[in-house]
Scaffold this motif. Structure first.
Motif, PDB file in Angstrom:
ATOM      1  N   ILE A   3      11.395  -1.324   3.964  1.00 22.89           N
ATOM      2  CA  ILE A   3      12.681  -0.898   3.419  1.00 22.89           C
ATOM      3  C   ILE A   3      13.707  -0.653   4.528  1.00 22.89           C
ATOM      4  N   SER A   4      13.244  -0.226   5.700  1.00 20.70           N
ATOM      5  CA  SER A   4      14.178  -0.018   6.811  1.00 20.70           C
ATOM      6  C   SER A   4      14.765  -1.353   7.276  1.00 20.70           C
ATOM      7  N   GLY A  29       9.509  -3.439  -4.717  1.00 13.96           N
ATOM      8  CA  GLY A  29       8.847  -4.321  -3.776  1.00 13.96           C
ATOM      9  C   GLY A  29       7.369  -4.434  -4.087  1.00 13.96           C
ATOM     10  N   VAL A  30       6.682  -5.247  -3.290  1.00 12.59           N
ATOM     11  CA  VAL A  30       5.234  -5.405  -3.437  1.00 12.59           C
ATOM     12  C   VAL A  30       4.554  -4.212  -2.775  1.00 12.59           C
ATOM     13  N   SER A  31       3.813  -3.463  -3.553  1.00 15.48           N
ATOM     14  CA  SER A  31       3.203  -2.235  -3.049  1.00 15.48           C
ATOM     15  C   SER A  31       2.202  -2.518  -1.940  1.00 15.48           C
ATOM     16  N   ARG A  32       2.303  -1.727  -0.867  1.00 16.53           N
ATOM     17  CA  ARG A  32       1.359  -1.801   0.252  1.00 16.53           C
ATOM     18  C   ARG A  32       0.708  -0.447   0.478  1.00 16.53           C
ATOM     19  N   ALA A  37       6.125  -0.418   0.656  1.00 16.15           N
ATOM     20  CA  ALA A  37       6.270  -1.643  -0.114  1.00 16.15           C
ATOM     21  C   ALA A  37       6.958  -2.689   0.750  1.00 16.15           C
ATOM     22  N   ASP A  38       6.706  -3.932   0.440  1.00 12.66           N
ATOM     23  CA  ASP A  38       7.341  -5.041   1.144  1.00 12.66           C
ATOM     24  C   ASP A  38       8.426  -5.654   0.267  1.00 12.66           C
TER      25      ASP A  38
END
Length: 212
Positions: A3-4, A29-32, A37-38
């Motif tokens: 997110i940054s 986003g795609v959870s990591r 998240a990505d």
């Protein structure tokens, strides 16, 4: 990207992106993991669309959400969807959330103008009510559009419209997004160009143009 990185890429604050996520203005986003998240190109694009609508076009949040919903779920009737999208753009004729125009409402000034120009007249299309109010305003100010002026404006604007429509994508969601963003963001350009054209025409007719 994290997110940054998304914030740096789009020129946004992390807090702003989190706000967009909470408000459903962009997909998650795609959870990591529990707190990570990505994000990808689609998120970059969505943030830029939201910022354009909110910061450049000045749409209130509920209007931005409405436009995004139409982009994401355009439906099978793209023409009707475009009409609903136009209704989400200023100028707004009623209180927030109210219907912008009604199919049963007659707009005599707008009807006469459209018939004079030989264009489609659909009283349910939001821009018809917008045109009616604008024509009422210029008439009340004592400077109504004459037939010749209307014809000149109509020819110029139809040429612009045909160029714009010829360039929009065929896929429904892309069509709506292109048309809405083009309307919201190109209209200030058109207004500025018109004013600059007036300056140039006045300088040539009334005196020497200003020196740089």
């Amino acid at each position: 990207m994290r997110i940054s990185e998304l914030a740096a890429t789009t020129g946004s604050n992390v807090s702003t992106i989190k706000y967009y996520l909470r408000e459903g203005l962009m997909p998650p986003g795609v959870s990591r993991g529990a707190t990570q998240a990505d994000y990808g190109p689609a998120h970059v694009h969505r943030i830029r669309v939201v910022k354009a609508l909110a910061e450049v076009a000045g749409l209130p949040l509920h209007r931005v959400r409405e436009v995004l919903r139409l982009i994401d779920e355009p439906g099978e009737d793209t023409f009707s969807t475009l009409g609903r999208a136009v209704a989400a753009l200023p100028p707004y004729l009623h209180d927030a959330g109210a219907q912008e125009s009604e199919s049963g409402t007659d707009y005599p000034l707008a009807r006469a103008a459209m018939e004079s120009l030989g264009q489609v007249f659909d009283p349910g299309y939001a821009a018809v009510a917008q045109l009616e109010r604008a024509l009422q305003a210029v008439a009340a100010a004592g400077i109504p559009l004459g037939d010749e002026q209307l014809a000149v404006y109509g020819r110029s604007l139809m040429e612009m419209a045909e160029y714009d429509i010829a360039g929009i994508p065929g896929e429904p969601a892309a069509t709506v997004e292109h048309a809405v963003l083009g309307t919201a963001l190109y209209e200030p350009v058109i207004l500025a160009l018109r004013r600059l054209a007036h300056q140039d025409a006045a300088a040539r007719r009334l005196g020497d143009p200003p020196r740089p």
